[in-house]
Design a protein around this motif. Structure first.
Motif, mmCIF file in Angstrom:
data_model
loop_
_atom_site.group_PDB
_atom_site.id
_atom_site.type_symbol
_atom_site.label_atom_id
_atom_site.label_comp_id
_atom_site.label_asym_id
_atom_site.label_seq_id
_atom_site.Cartn_x
_atom_site.Cartn_y
_atom_site.Cartn_z
ATOM 1 N N VAL A 36 -1.819 3.209 9.396
ATOM 2 C CA VAL A 36 -2.492 4.429 9.332
ATOM 3 C C VAL A 36 -2.636 4.534 8.077
ATOM 4 O O VAL A 36 -1.923 5.391 7.164
ATOM 5 N N GLN A 37 -4.066 3.943 7.487
ATOM 6 C CA GLN A 37 -4.109 3.803 5.924
ATOM 7 C C GLN A 37 -5.449 4.527 5.654
ATOM 8 O O GLN A 37 -5.485 4.816 4.182
ATOM 9 N N LEU A 92 0.711 -1.335 -0.170
ATOM 10 C CA LEU A 92 -0.083 0.102 0.199
ATOM 11 C C LEU A 92 0.809 1.123 0.077
ATOM 12 O O LEU A 92 0.505 2.072 -0.604
ATOM 13 N N SER A 93 2.153 1.328 0.728
ATOM 14 C CA SER A 93 2.877 2.344 0.780
ATOM 15 C C SER A 93 3.233 2.742 -0.521
ATOM 16 O O SER A 93 3.653 4.051 -1.060
ATOM 17 N N ILE A 94 3.776 1.665 -1.540
ATOM 18 C CA ILE A 94 4.308 2.066 -2.959
ATOM 19 C C ILE A 94 2.996 2.926 -3.688
ATOM 20 O O ILE A 94 3.297 3.796 -4.293
ATOM 21 N N ASP A 95 1.959 2.252 -3.534
ATOM 22 C CA ASP A 95 0.755 2.924 -4.228
ATOM 23 C C ASP A 95 0.420 4.292 -3.901
ATOM 24 O O ASP A 95 0.250 5.043 -4.517
ATOM 25 N N TYR A 150 6.283 3.683 4.462
ATOM 26 C CA TYR A 150 5.951 2.554 4.614
ATOM 27 C C TYR A 150 5.781 2.151 6.171
ATOM 28 O O TYR A 150 5.014 1.305 6.684
ATOM 29 N N TRP A 151 6.573 2.999 7.135
ATOM 30 C CA TRP A 151 6.468 2.880 8.488
ATOM 31 C C TRP A 151 5.090 3.335 9.015
ATOM 32 O O TRP A 151 4.363 2.641 9.682
ATOM 33 N N ILE A 156 11.215 9.775 2.007
ATOM 34 C CA ILE A 156 10.019 9.754 2.051
ATOM 35 C C ILE A 156 9.249 8.378 1.893
ATOM 36 O O ILE A 156 8.239 8.247 2.558
ATOM 37 N N PHE A 157 9.787 7.457 1.262
ATOM 38 C CA PHE A 157 9.073 6.144 1.087
ATOM 39 C C PHE A 157 9.190 5.371 2.500
ATOM 40 O O PHE A 157 8.424 4.770 2.807
ATOM 41 N N SER A 158 10.423 5.623 3.077
ATOM 42 C CA SER A 158 10.564 4.928 4.604
ATOM 43 C C SER A 158 9.472 5.192 5.427
ATOM 44 O O SER A 158 9.038 4.392 6.150
ATOM 45 N N PHE A 159 9.494 6.505 5.313
ATOM 46 C CA PHE A 159 8.263 7.263 6.393
ATOM 47 C C PHE A 159 6.809 6.529 5.896
ATOM 48 O O PHE A 159 6.065 6.301 6.741
#
Length: 397
Positions: free
Chosen positions: A324-325, A12-15, A316-317, A311-314
């Protein structure tokens, strides 16, 4: 044949990262036509030795393309795709991006409408109609109908290329490949390297350095003025863009390759270490290469990739680990239909240009009103995508 042990589940974080990048892209593209805005909201001049957040939008696209490659390739292999089928998919996708970028660039300027016989806005609308016919995901199993519609789309493209005339009277030419075309080249080279090195993140990291070295060689005066080696100078930008995509690929492997058992904490630390390496490399190269998006310098590439990794690491976390989606739902439609989202602004302005309609209020062409308008336009485009998704209109290369 498999290269890495990657999950089949959608991340989901990549999307979310893709959707956010598309929203910001639409915003900054609209903002480019606004006067009297702060310098940090514009692309930095080519010789400024600086970068703004606007200069990181295109690298974010490249970074996400790189992140998606290992997942997409491994999923195709799991579904039973042969080596030949995989290469066909990669080549057709690359060709699609190059064709799209090629036509869109030629619609931006340098054309002669009187020699073409039709307004450029109509030419562009016909081009986008062809795009919909060729790359739409059809909801029917009638192969004859699908192939017929796609054939019509290809015929339209051929006719449009034939009638196009430049200001110098020449036919349509690839003056440059456009954003989509540049992404296409980076995608192709990244796919080649990923397969060549079997998804080995250490060898792929080495290839980032090779891309930087290729760019540096291409900048040498002896190479730029050599008839035999000038091709290196011509392709140095592709090497630079590929380095960003490779960085995205490496981050995916560090986070999601389960071939070696390790803790989530170690995965985050590995990405942090890789990010630090990118910053250090960029800092060491800065005396030799200014930070410049226009020149696609290694410093710009490495710094941009490092910011994207952070940015992506944040994300993804926050999204995948802390769950938190809810807020990501707004970005899902654009993330799942990125090509359509990308071309919607061009379709809007082609239609309004043909109809003689001005959609930007006069008082919104500068300053804070212009910034507000740009934000409104970006959100409106996202809303249009949501509607089109409900109508089952989706494009896929």
């Amino acid at each position: 044949m498999r290269y890495n042990q990657l999950s089949n589940e959608r991340i989901l974080s990549i999307d979310a990262f893709r959707g956010i990048t598309i929203l910001v892209m639409v915003f900054v593209n609209e903002l480019a036509g606004i006067d009297d805005i702060p310098a940090w909201m514009k692309h930095m001049p080519r010789d400024a030795d600086a970068m703004s957040f606007v200069d990181v939008v295109f690298p974010a696209f490249l970074f996400i393309v790189g992140m998606s490659i290992p997942i997409a390739i491994n999923q195709r292999l799991k579904r039973g795709a042969s080596f030949i089928q995989l290469q066909q998919h990669i080549l057709f996708r690359t060709l699609g991006l190059l064709v799209l970028g090629f036509f869109m660039v030629n619609a931006e300027g340098g054309y002669d409408e009187s020699a073409m016989g039709i307004p450029i806005s109509l030419w562009s609308i016909l081009f986008f109609a062809a795009v919909l016919l060729i790359w739409q995901v059809y909801r029917t199993s009638n192969k004859i109908l699908i192939y017929s519609l796609r054939a019509i789309g290809f015929i339209i493209l051929i006719v449009l290329a034939f009638i196009y005339r430049r200001e110098d009277g020449q036919h349509i030419t690839p003056r440059w490949w456009g954003i989509l075309g540049l992404i296409g080249w980076a995608y192709l080279y990244s796919c080649i390297f990923y397969q060549l090195f079997s998804g080995n993140k250490y060898l792929l990291t080495l290839m980032v350095g090779v891309c930087v070295a290729f760019y540096a060689i291409g900048k040498m005066p002896a190479v730029e003025h050599s008839d035999s080696w000038k091709w290196i100078a011509w392709r140095k930008g592709d090497a630079a863009h590929t380095s960003i995509a490779l960085c995205g690929m490496i981050v995916t492997l560090l986070f999601f390759d389960k071939a070696k058992a390790t803790t989530e904490r170690m995965r985050f630390l590995s990405v942090l270490g890789f990010t630090g390496l990118l910053f250090i490399a960029g800092y060491l190269l800065r005396p030799y290469f200014k930070i410049s998006k226009i020149y696609a310098t290694p410093t710009w590439c490495l710094y941009s990739a490092a910011f994207c990794a952070i940015i992506f690491s944040f994300l993804y976390w926050l999204i995948d680990k802390k769950k938190v989606q809810g807020w990501t739902n707004f970005f899902k439609p654009a993330a799942s239909n990125p090509l359509l989202t990308y071309i919607i602004p061009d379709i809007i302005y082609s239609l309004t240009g043909l109809l003689g309609i001005v959609i930007v209020p006069y008082f919104c062409r500068s300053g804070w009103p212009g910034m507000v308008w740009s934000a409104f336009f970006a959100v409106a485009v996202m809303g249009i995508v949501i509607l089109l998704n409900k109508l089952k209109l989706r494009l896929q290369l």
